[in-house]
Design an enzyme around this catalytic site. Sequence first.
Site, PDB file in Angstrom:
ATOM      1  N   THR A  86      42.975  32.299  31.305  1.00 25.16           N
ATOM      2  CA  THR A  86      41.894  33.023  31.945  1.00 25.16           C
ATOM      3  C   THR A  86      42.103  32.931  33.451  1.00 25.16           C
ATOM      4  O   THR A  86      43.129  32.388  33.900  1.00 25.16           O
ATOM      5  CB  THR A  86      40.522  32.497  31.441  1.00 25.16           C
ATOM      6  OG1 THR A  86      39.513  33.343  31.957  1.00 25.16           O
ATOM      7  CG2 THR A  86      40.257  31.055  31.810  1.00 25.16           C
ATOM      8  N   LYS A  90      46.312  34.993  34.556  1.00 26.93           N
ATOM      9  CA  LYS A  90      46.838  36.059  33.693  1.00 26.93           C
ATOM     10  C   LYS A  90      48.055  36.780  34.287  1.00 26.93           C
ATOM     11  O   LYS A  90      48.943  37.202  33.560  1.00 26.93           O
ATOM     12  CB  LYS A  90      45.741  37.073  33.374  1.00 26.93           C
ATOM     13  CG  LYS A  90      44.627  36.503  32.498  1.00 26.93           C
ATOM     14  CD  LYS A  90      43.619  37.570  32.145  1.00 26.93           C
ATOM     15  CE  LYS A  90      42.385  36.979  31.511  1.00 26.93           C
ATOM     16  NZ  LYS A  90      41.413  37.998  31.096  1.00 26.93           N
ATOM     17  N   ASN A 111      47.136  37.314  28.472  1.00 23.04           N
ATOM     18  CA  ASN A 111      46.019  36.376  28.257  1.00 23.04           C
ATOM     19  C   ASN A 111      46.283  35.457  27.071  1.00 23.04           C
ATOM     20  O   ASN A 111      45.479  34.579  26.784  1.00 23.04           O
ATOM     21  CB  ASN A 111      44.691  37.120  28.064  1.00 23.04           C
ATOM     22  CG  ASN A 111      44.569  37.745  26.686  1.00 23.04           C
ATOM     23  OD1 ASN A 111      45.582  38.083  26.063  1.00 23.04           O
ATOM     24  ND2 ASN A 111      43.365  37.899  26.205  1.00 23.04           N
ATOM     25  N   ASP A 126      43.114  41.501  25.649  1.00 22.95           N
ATOM     26  CA  ASP A 126      41.830  41.878  26.271  1.00 22.95           C
ATOM     27  C   ASP A 126      41.425  43.320  25.927  1.00 22.95           C
ATOM     28  O   ASP A 126      40.280  43.572  25.557  1.00 22.95           O
ATOM     29  CB  ASP A 126      41.904  41.724  27.794  1.00 22.95           C
ATOM     30  CG  ASP A 126      41.649  40.284  28.244  1.00 22.95           C
ATOM     31  OD1 ASP A 126      41.050  39.510  27.472  1.00 22.95           O
ATOM     32  OD2 ASP A 126      42.068  39.948  29.367  1.00 22.95           O
ATOM     33  N   GLY A 151      36.283  50.357  37.768  1.00 23.62           N
ATOM     34  CA  GLY A 151      37.085  49.205  38.160  1.00 23.62           C
ATOM     35  C   GLY A 151      38.564  49.505  38.124  1.00 23.62           C
ATOM     36  O   GLY A 151      39.005  50.440  37.430  1.00 23.62           O
ATOM     37  N   GLY A 153      40.764  46.470  38.610  1.00 24.85           N
ATOM     38  CA  GLY A 153      41.358  45.132  38.599  1.00 24.85           C
ATOM     39  C   GLY A 153      42.046  44.867  37.267  1.00 24.85           C
ATOM     40  O   GLY A 153      42.356  45.798  36.511  1.00 24.85           O
ATOM     41  N   GLY A 154      42.265  43.580  36.962  1.00 23.68           N
ATOM     42  CA  GLY A 154      43.003  43.203  35.752  1.00 23.68           C
ATOM     43  C   GLY A 154      42.335  43.684  34.478  1.00 23.68           C
ATOM     44  O   GLY A 154      43.008  44.204  33.577  1.00 23.68           O
TER      45      GLY A 154
HETATM   46  P1  NDP Z   1      39.401  41.572  39.258  1.00 26.14           P
HETATM   47  O1  NDP Z   1      39.033  40.684  40.397  1.00 26.14           O
HETATM   48  O2  NDP Z   1      40.819  41.751  38.886  1.00 26.14           O
HETATM   49  O3  NDP Z   1      38.805  43.066  39.571  1.00 26.14           O
HETATM   50  C1  NDP Z   1      37.503  43.213  40.037  1.00 26.14           C
HETATM   51  C2  NDP Z   1      37.115  44.684  40.033  1.00 26.14           C
HETATM   52  O4  NDP Z   1      35.729  44.776  40.339  1.00 26.14           O
HETATM   53  C3  NDP Z   1      37.839  45.530  41.055  1.00 26.14           C
HETATM   54  O5  NDP Z   1      37.969  46.834  40.569  1.00 26.14           O
HETATM   55  C4  NDP Z   1      36.861  45.493  42.241  1.00 26.14           C
HETATM   56  O6  NDP Z   1      36.954  46.629  43.074  1.00 26.14           O
HETATM   57  C5  NDP Z   1      35.549  45.576  41.512  1.00 26.14           C
HETATM   58  N1  NDP Z   1      34.436  45.008  42.256  1.00 26.14           N
HETATM   59  C6  NDP Z   1      34.256  43.723  42.617  1.00 26.14           C
HETATM   60  N2  NDP Z   1      33.069  43.582  43.256  1.00 26.14           N
HETATM   61  C7  NDP Z   1      32.506  44.809  43.286  1.00 26.14           C
HETATM   62  C8  NDP Z   1      31.281  45.297  43.804  1.00 26.14           C
HETATM   63  N3  NDP Z   1      30.412  44.487  44.419  1.00 26.14           N
HETATM   64  N4  NDP Z   1      30.994  46.611  43.649  1.00 26.14           N
HETATM   65  C9  NDP Z   1      31.843  47.427  43.007  1.00 26.14           C
HETATM   66  N5  NDP Z   1      33.039  47.029  42.493  1.00 26.14           N
HETATM   67  C10 NDP Z   1      33.353  45.726  42.641  1.00 26.14           C
HETATM   68  O7  NDP Z   1      38.534  41.053  38.038  1.00 26.14           O
HETATM   69  P2  NDP Z   1      38.809  41.309  36.478  1.00 26.14           P
HETATM   70  O8  NDP Z   1      39.327  42.681  36.339  1.00 26.14           O
HETATM   71  O9  NDP Z   1      39.572  40.178  35.916  1.00 26.14           O
HETATM   72  O10 NDP Z   1      37.325  41.193  35.855  1.00 26.14           O
HETATM   73  C11 NDP Z   1      36.395  42.242  36.033  1.00 26.14           C
HETATM   74  C12 NDP Z   1      35.148  41.960  35.204  1.00 26.14           C
HETATM   75  O11 NDP Z   1      35.467  41.968  33.811  1.00 26.14           O
HETATM   76  C13 NDP Z   1      34.532  40.595  35.501  1.00 26.14           C
HETATM   77  O12 NDP Z   1      33.152  40.757  35.538  1.00 26.14           O
HETATM   78  C14 NDP Z   1      34.932  39.748  34.309  1.00 26.14           C
HETATM   79  O13 NDP Z   1      33.972  38.747  34.044  1.00 26.14           O
HETATM   80  C15 NDP Z   1      34.948  40.799  33.193  1.00 26.14           C
HETATM   81  N6  NDP Z   1      35.824  40.420  32.091  1.00 26.14           N
HETATM   82  C16 NDP Z   1      35.278  40.257  30.849  1.00 26.14           C
HETATM   83  C17 NDP Z   1      36.067  39.905  29.782  1.00 26.14           C
HETATM   84  C18 NDP Z   1      35.444  39.722  28.432  1.00 26.14           C
HETATM   85  O14 NDP Z   1      36.116  39.175  27.532  1.00 26.14           O
HETATM   86  N7  NDP Z   1      34.223  40.182  28.212  1.00 26.14           N
HETATM   87  C19 NDP Z   1      37.523  39.664  29.931  1.00 26.14           C
HETATM   88  C20 NDP Z   1      38.010  39.902  31.279  1.00 26.14           C
HETATM   89  C21 NDP Z   1      37.168  40.241  32.310  1.00 26.14           C
HETATM   90  P3  NDP Z   1      37.887  46.665  44.386  1.00 26.14           P
HETATM   91  O15 NDP Z   1      39.221  47.159  43.941  1.00 26.14           O
HETATM   92  O16 NDP Z   1      37.157  47.591  45.254  1.00 26.14           O
HETATM   93  O17 NDP Z   1      37.931  45.248  44.922  1.00 26.14           O
END
Ligand code: NDP
Length: 306
Positions: A86, A90, A111, A126, A151, A153-154
């Site tokens: 986690t 990853k 993962n 995931d 989003g 991100g990952g």
């Molecule tokens: P990352 O840090 O890789 O990516 C974060 C993403 O969120 C980016 O797209 C970022 O945008 C965006 N972001 C962050 N803050 C804000 C904000 N205030 N307003 C708008 N967009 C925002 O994180 P992960 O991809 O690893 O995780 C993302 C979410 O998914 C988390 O909440 C995590 O808990 C959840 N998750 C749940 C899982 C499950 O099993 N249920 C498994 C994996 C993740 P920008 O590019 O602009 O920074």
Amino acid sequence: MSSEDPVHTIAELIDWPKEGKWLAVLGHPIAHSISPAMHNAALTCIQKIDTRFADWRYVRFDVPPPELPLALKRLLEAGFLGLNLTAPHKVLALTEVVHIDEAARPIGAVNTLKAGTQGWEGFNTDGQGMAAGILSDLGLSLKGATVVLLGAGGAARGAAVECLQQGVSALWIANRTQSNLETLLRDLSPLCPSSCVLKGFSPQTPPPELPKGAILINATSSGLKQGDALPIEIAALPRPSAVYDMIYNPPCTPLLQAAKELGIPCSNGLSMLVNQGAKALAHWTGLDSRQLAPAMDSAARQAMRQ
Ligand code: NDP
């Protein structure tokens, strides 16, 4: 989490007890993880009917990022059979694995690791966990669906690759930072068949041609912290058919609250957590994840209530 379920460190691996078959989750921090509760519940369940798993046990390790390579080496030497990774491991683990599953390669993150004869083999469950969660909670399949994904991100990357692998008809992606969105779209483009629409947009200005009836998936971290704003104004979108928020703690985010107020079916990401775990345990045991998920689901729900 009970005192029987301590947080381990890699220093303990030097004289790790050899008896038993071990699995673990690695993260930093890791104390909040409910993965041990989920996996041990599933193991307890299968141990009653299958003696091959009688001495299997799942534990957790707090591993700061610079210690990951040494941790993976020692865990392999100590005979661990499988690992979950986690945040923040990853992506870091990619350079430490001897083989990456074809389906995980375009995601650029793993993962789940499985001990092979040459070293750790990497998988990513995931996106599959998310698809299984959307199906079980909302009764919706991604095949042929229109998806609006928030989003880049990952987690969004895993979700987007899964959407394309499952054959969505359209994938619209919105992200706060335009450059991150463009990178994701560029990476996804070779995976996207010509019959599928793949487009990006700013969450501030949803385009008028966004389709009605999409599955709206939140893969941003907006909603994790109290006071976070909505990642997108749902009322400004053509009405989605359902909303799935990957966040499960808190169980109701502002996005899910907005969906409920509009009468749109919605669900949080607990089912994704459960199903990604069940698919990981399926890799290690060779069993069917559908057999493993119910016990993990009950344990996850109980852990969330504590
Ligand atoms: P990352 O840090 O890789 O990516 C974060 C993403 O969120 C980016 O797209 C970022 O945008 C965006 N972001 C962050 N803050 C804000 C904000 N205030 N307003 C708008 N967009 C925002 O994180 P992960 O991809 O690893 O995780 C993302 C979410 O998914 C988390 O909440 C995590 O808990 C959840 N998750 C749940 C899982 C499950 O099993 N249920 C498994 C994996 C993740 P920008 O590019 O602009 O920074």
